[in-house]
Design a protein around this motif. Structure first.
Motif, PDB file in Angstrom:
ATOM      1  N   LYS A 137      20.595 -45.101 -15.589  1.00  0.00           N
ATOM      2  CA  LYS A 137      21.079 -43.725 -15.495  1.00  0.00           C
ATOM      3  C   LYS A 137      20.010 -42.845 -14.838  1.00  0.00           C
ATOM      4  O   LYS A 137      18.800 -43.119 -14.966  1.00  0.00           O
ATOM      5  CB  LYS A 137      21.390 -43.171 -16.897  1.00  0.00           C
ATOM      6  N   GLN A 138      20.445 -41.778 -14.205  1.00  0.00           N
ATOM      7  CA  GLN A 138      19.511 -40.794 -13.641  1.00  0.00           C
ATOM      8  C   GLN A 138      18.479 -40.389 -14.684  1.00  0.00           C
ATOM      9  O   GLN A 138      18.825 -40.121 -15.825  1.00  0.00           O
ATOM     10  CB  GLN A 138      20.277 -39.549 -13.172  1.00  0.00           C
ATOM     11  N   GLY A 139      17.210 -40.390 -14.308  1.00  0.00           N
ATOM     12  CA  GLY A 139      16.148 -39.954 -15.204  1.00  0.00           C
ATOM     13  C   GLY A 139      15.580 -41.054 -16.078  1.00  0.00           C
ATOM     14  O   GLY A 139      14.568 -40.858 -16.745  1.00  0.00           O
ATOM     15  N   GLU A 140      16.229 -42.215 -16.094  1.00  0.00           N
ATOM     16  CA  GLU A 140      15.675 -43.331 -16.877  1.00  0.00           C
ATOM     17  C   GLU A 140      14.492 -43.968 -16.139  1.00  0.00           C
ATOM     18  O   GLU A 140      14.356 -43.863 -14.922  1.00  0.00           O
ATOM     19  CB  GLU A 140      16.761 -44.376 -17.157  1.00  0.00           C
ATOM     20  N   LEU A 141      13.690 -44.653 -16.932  1.00  0.00           N
ATOM     21  CA  LEU A 141      12.454 -45.234 -16.421  1.00  0.00           C
ATOM     22  C   LEU A 141      12.745 -46.429 -15.507  1.00  0.00           C
ATOM     23  O   LEU A 141      13.460 -47.351 -15.866  1.00  0.00           O
ATOM     24  CB  LEU A 141      11.639 -45.709 -17.631  1.00  0.00           C
ATOM     25  N   LEU A 142      12.133 -46.416 -14.329  1.00  0.00           N
ATOM     26  CA  LEU A 142      12.221 -47.574 -13.438  1.00  0.00           C
ATOM     27  C   LEU A 142      10.954 -48.417 -13.502  1.00  0.00           C
ATOM     28  O   LEU A 142      10.994 -49.634 -13.589  1.00  0.00           O
ATOM     29  CB  LEU A 142      12.425 -47.104 -11.989  1.00  0.00           C
ATOM     30  N   ALA A 143       9.808 -47.736 -13.426  1.00  0.00           N
ATOM     31  CA  ALA A 143       8.554 -48.482 -13.301  1.00  0.00           C
ATOM     32  C   ALA A 143       7.400 -47.633 -13.819  1.00  0.00           C
ATOM     33  O   ALA A 143       7.501 -46.414 -13.930  1.00  0.00           O
ATOM     34  CB  ALA A 143       8.305 -48.847 -11.837  1.00  0.00           C
ATOM     35  N   LYS A 144       6.300 -48.309 -14.128  1.00  0.00           N
ATOM     36  CA  LYS A 144       5.118 -47.651 -14.661  1.00  0.00           C
ATOM     37  C   LYS A 144       3.940 -48.135 -13.810  1.00  0.00           C
ATOM     38  O   LYS A 144       3.767 -49.344 -13.610  1.00  0.00           O
ATOM     39  CB  LYS A 144       4.950 -48.089 -16.119  1.00  0.00           C
ATOM     40  N   VAL A 145       3.139 -47.193 -13.308  1.00  0.00           N
ATOM     41  CA  VAL A 145       2.052 -47.522 -12.387  1.00  0.00           C
ATOM     42  C   VAL A 145       0.704 -47.298 -13.069  1.00  0.00           C
ATOM     43  O   VAL A 145       0.463 -46.222 -13.629  1.00  0.00           O
ATOM     44  CB  VAL A 145       2.130 -46.641 -11.117  1.00  0.00           C
TER      45      VAL A 145
END
Lengths: 372, 372, 372, 372
Positions: free
Chosen positions: B315-323
């Motif tokens: 969903k929009q605003g959900e987490l995709l990735a962490k850098v």
């Protein structure tokens, strides 16, 4: 509370003439204790160690330590930044093929000469301190030679200057596609059970260029020579390990927390932590001696389905891999099967399906045994 | 029974002056039917298609076909053999960066000129045959030019000579870390549901250099112009697809069988097979138009934990990735999070944790819809 | 005297998360005059331009200028630092093959739309200023897109933001093994004789991605449309050139001084310098139109002795190169000869003896003529 | 006349599963004489040796020989075909960084054990023959090991199997940008003057992995041990050399003829040729011992103008190179100069202007002397 400091060490200049540096994070406790040195990513594609150090820093912010802990993530800014295609060509210098992890310094002659300078009544603390100075002085000489030094060796020696001050040295690596495993010097075998790492390789007092060896071969050789000279067991309590935290080219914050807690268990056992609860897990640990850690090379080129997974117990004659031969798809030579030459545990395998003849297909534990 | 033959096509010479060739496997049925052309591994690291062709050959040995099926595994022997580190640098020519999949031929002018030669009463079969000759003649001219031609383009055109004879063209690829997905020309949308592939990209009549486009853009353009000229719908029933069979750098014989059965279902529906049971699965198929298949690039360099997995609904605003940022491990900038800019399905992501700024992090379906 | 300033522009972040920047050296005169923008080394192995800029800076320290001169050496810090073996893999992004010199922006539609906003009585100065704003605004939009942008394109657009302010744009390159040559837009043909460069390629109003084209195609298109609209010749006096300063992978301070003086002659003619003596040399300049600048590709793989040297006049049928075939050393096929297909001047050749089939062996002037 | 034969040796399989082979050209004389083995291009970018072998074959067609001459051009078909950018990445395996010239076999223990099997009255011919069998048997064991062997080592050992039969072994290489020079074992110093090569490096009985060492270390060690055992000088008359025929990445047929004639002069002196006129030239030959053949590494990164040319006599303190620093073009740090640390002759330098810190800038003769 701990003192915390951060600084940067210049280790190279790139082709733009710009400095490339390495961050040092340092915690100092208000109690005496061992000096710990830990680094990650000397091989550029082996990045999980950086996540482990991230978690360690979060944990160490909230716990009092004894002694000193120096953490050096991303310790090879050259290797980290060599992309070849989408992947990171981080195991060796792309200019000359030099492995970034083979240029540390060890010279057995220097240990022998040093032993001659030790008097019968010199304290271990004094010996330890003088030995450190002697080695670091030698490294310094190499780093300031008129004719200069190769890039990988410069990088290695600058890091070794820091590491040789420590009582505990931990070098964080990854395998290609790999289980978690650890290299432990035979004399420190008892420490293998302090980490939560299921596979253990016990290594002899033989230098092949890596940081752990460059650390323990010096101290091990010194211990042996002094034990002989003094006819009583001498122990400097310096330990050094290479930890392989799973597969290269990926990171996982979740797994990194597990890895950090494993290291905290070891550090706690070694007296680095004050009033800490970290304890090694009750788990099965399987070990081999280095000579029984075998590489299986391909006889043929082709495309490989890696059927045996890292960590599995495989019996002699069982299927390891299946190779596709694109020129023979219509006949019985379409696929070739590779079987286990003896009972083994595959620890890691090559990370690409496409292999030439003479490729390191698997590295395997053979004649392994359980640590107790 | 089918007639079977195998031959080799020389597509290049290497720096040792030796021929590099491509195997052609060909089945001819005893009944008329469509001509099918299928190739795999034009990108060297995308190897699963070779396994799919292996399984197809096993299946076709035991079934009567209509028409002709030509299978060309490992169709780029140059790209297959470019190693850079452990991985295969197979997407582009390492000499000049040319993508191995962008040198096929399409020229809209030639279609326009050809249409002028069509008389009002010429049969579709005759038009089809003459058009094939015209295009193949043009490709031949290019291949024999006095000044020569670049390697990638030579390779592409030699394959296109074979492919342009076919009514059905299937080009087998893989994504980096990827779900299975398929590129389908809009006019052949109905065929998307004949494959067992969950994610579908519908592409317009626009040439960008790939084999599927070089096939369908020619026929689509011709159909459009003739439909206009004759004021009745003209259809040559030529279809071309790019199938992305999961992730590059790995093969799986098990998954390859699934993939082969999926293609058999399509071929059966198109009349290639005699008395066969293969049918498309009853499954959800999600599609986008090409303009809604979006690339998300990184704004920053660093080390990435890919939290959203290919195929998940995000969903929009959900987490995709962490850098992870190795220079800031002691403060709040230690990690940076990347969120979904809108509702999306990640279809593939970059295969290495280490990224520079401007890296293709994810390719995503946005404004997607279900095929019925 | 001139005002001098130096600053840095961040153009990327590397995989360590660190900024990569580009130095800008800027001279401002106390008299009005043209704005000049010059960059070097967008292709990482093409380093002679950096030496040219070094010499220009020394020369400009001692001469009063009109207007402004911005010098950007080493404008691609990513490409400069990609080593593959001993050489620099600087022509394309090693991750995806993207040529570092093909991501600049040009959109003919935007020019057309802009022309509609021009009133009959708007001054050229106002049009020029508004056009610059419009293009730079569009580039800005691209650079700040939510979904991001590829690395090469980001780099190109950040540089183009600087370059589009200028009246004179000079992009310094090198060929592989090459004579000095220059790309000149046809409308600025007269300027070709202001540089001391013997070989000139005249290019049409066609965008292929490079910085010179991204500059002059915008202005040329605008000029053409306004000339038509106003029915009188409109000229914005913006010129852009790509200069190829000999061979890649080498620098020469001596030759760099010659190159710098050549550019000073051009700048002097264009009114950038006050009371300066720099004049173009009296020399032969040979030109071709772009369509007559031909690439000769190899038909075979092998090892090449490049007998025709860059800059030589070669007649049709004369020997260009001799190819060794290691498998036939005992017979008449041991060597193969490559002849000139027509009268030509080789301008550059491939920099390695080892070639595959389809290699760019030579680029040649054909149907060339002398500039007067 | 000589008997001539040609055959092919399979040395590897590529990722397509195809054999990669090496051509063997063999001349057998009708008179007894030494066995000669010569190979070229074990490093893929070092291609001039192939031209030398081409010329040797033409010369040997027209002259009667004694004994046997085996010529193996292009002996590393893997390395020859690894392009990275326009150049050939041929010095090391791109997968793991292994130098293609470091995997030959030498084991001093085996020599010691062998000496124990020699009886006091065994003839030198018999010893020589048995020793060859022993070494070749050992190499065979390695090549057929159950666990396999790495690609570079497989290649090396297959070539060594051929070479170890010979009395004279010549390995043809090139430097980066280089003069012609030759590596000569100290015991065969007299042979240095039989080649027309101006620069000579005298090497000790120490194995570092190369073919010449793998040859002469075996025979030298055996000679030493037998000389000691028999208390009289034993000499097997086996010689091995590495010849560096100028710079990599280029070939010249003209220079190759000179090189071939130089080798013919040596072979003639060694009794390989019947009634031949080939004689070494009367020329100055300068030599060093290996420990005085020094590498000068860079302290800084940047762009280098190599002012001292290979072969020039340079005095201590004279200018070797000038480094451009793109970040300091406006001040006195714009260029940095590198001076000779002692009297020296640069033999080769790095082939790219762009260097990182720790780059091998020059390799130099120091404390050199003239051979008489």
């Amino acid at each position: 509370m701990n003192q915390f400091s951060k600084e940067y060490l210049v280790v190279a200049q790139n082709a733009s003439g710009r400095n490339m540096n390495v961050p040092l994070y340092r915690f100092k406790g208000n109690q005496p204790g061992p000096k710990v040195y830990m680094q990650s990513s000397i091989h550029g594609a082996e990045v999980q160690g950086n996540v482990v150090i991230y978690h360690l820093i979060q944990l160490l912010k909230n716990i009092d330590i004894c002694g000193e802990i120096t953490l050096v993530p991303n310790c090879n800014p050259v290797g980290t930044n060599i992309k070849a295609g989408e992947y990171t060509l981080g195991r060796f210098d792309p200019i000359n093929g030099t492995n970034w992890n083979r240029g540390y310094y060890f010279d057995h002659n220097l240990v022998t000469e040093f032993v001659d300078t030790v008097t019968d009544d010199e304290s271990l603390a004094s010996i330890k301190s003088r030995f450190r100075q002697a080695i670091k002085h030698k490294i310094d000489e190499k780093l300031t030679d008129t004719w200069g030094l190769g890039l990988a060796q410069q990088l290695n020696l600058k890091l070794q200057q820091l590491a040789f001050d420590a009582d505990i040295v931990i070098d964080l690596h990854n395998g290609p596609v790999s289980t978690r495993h650890i290299y432990v010097p035979e004399y420190a075998k008892a420490s293998a059970s302090l980490f939560n790492i299921p596979h253990v390789i016990l290594i002899p007092n033989k230098f092949a260029g890596a940081l752990d060896e460059a650390t323990f071969c010096h101290w091990w050789s010194l211990q042996d020579l002094l034990t002989e000279k003094r006819t009583c067991e001498v122990n400097f309590a310096v330990e050094a390990f290479t930890l392989e935290m799973g597969s290269q080219e990926v990171i996982s914050f979740d797994e990194g927390l597990y890895d950090a807690q494993s290291i905290m268990a070891y550090l706690n056992a070694k007296g680095s932590l004050q009033k800490a609860d970290y304890k090694p897990k009750d788990m099965t640990r399987v070990a081999v001696t280095l000579n029984n850690y075998k590489i299986l090379y391909t006889h043929q080129g082709g495309i490989v389905d890696y059927l045996a997974k890292p960590g599995e117990l495989i019996k002699q004659g069982e299927l390891l891999a299946k190779v596709l031969n694109v020129d023979e798809l219509d006949n019985s030579r379409a696929t070739e099967t590779i079987f286990a030459p003896c009972d083994l545990i595959p620890i890691l395998h090559f990370p690409s399906a496409s292999v030439l003849s003479g490729t390191q297909l698997y590295k395997c534990f053979t004649h392994y045994f359980q640590l107790t």
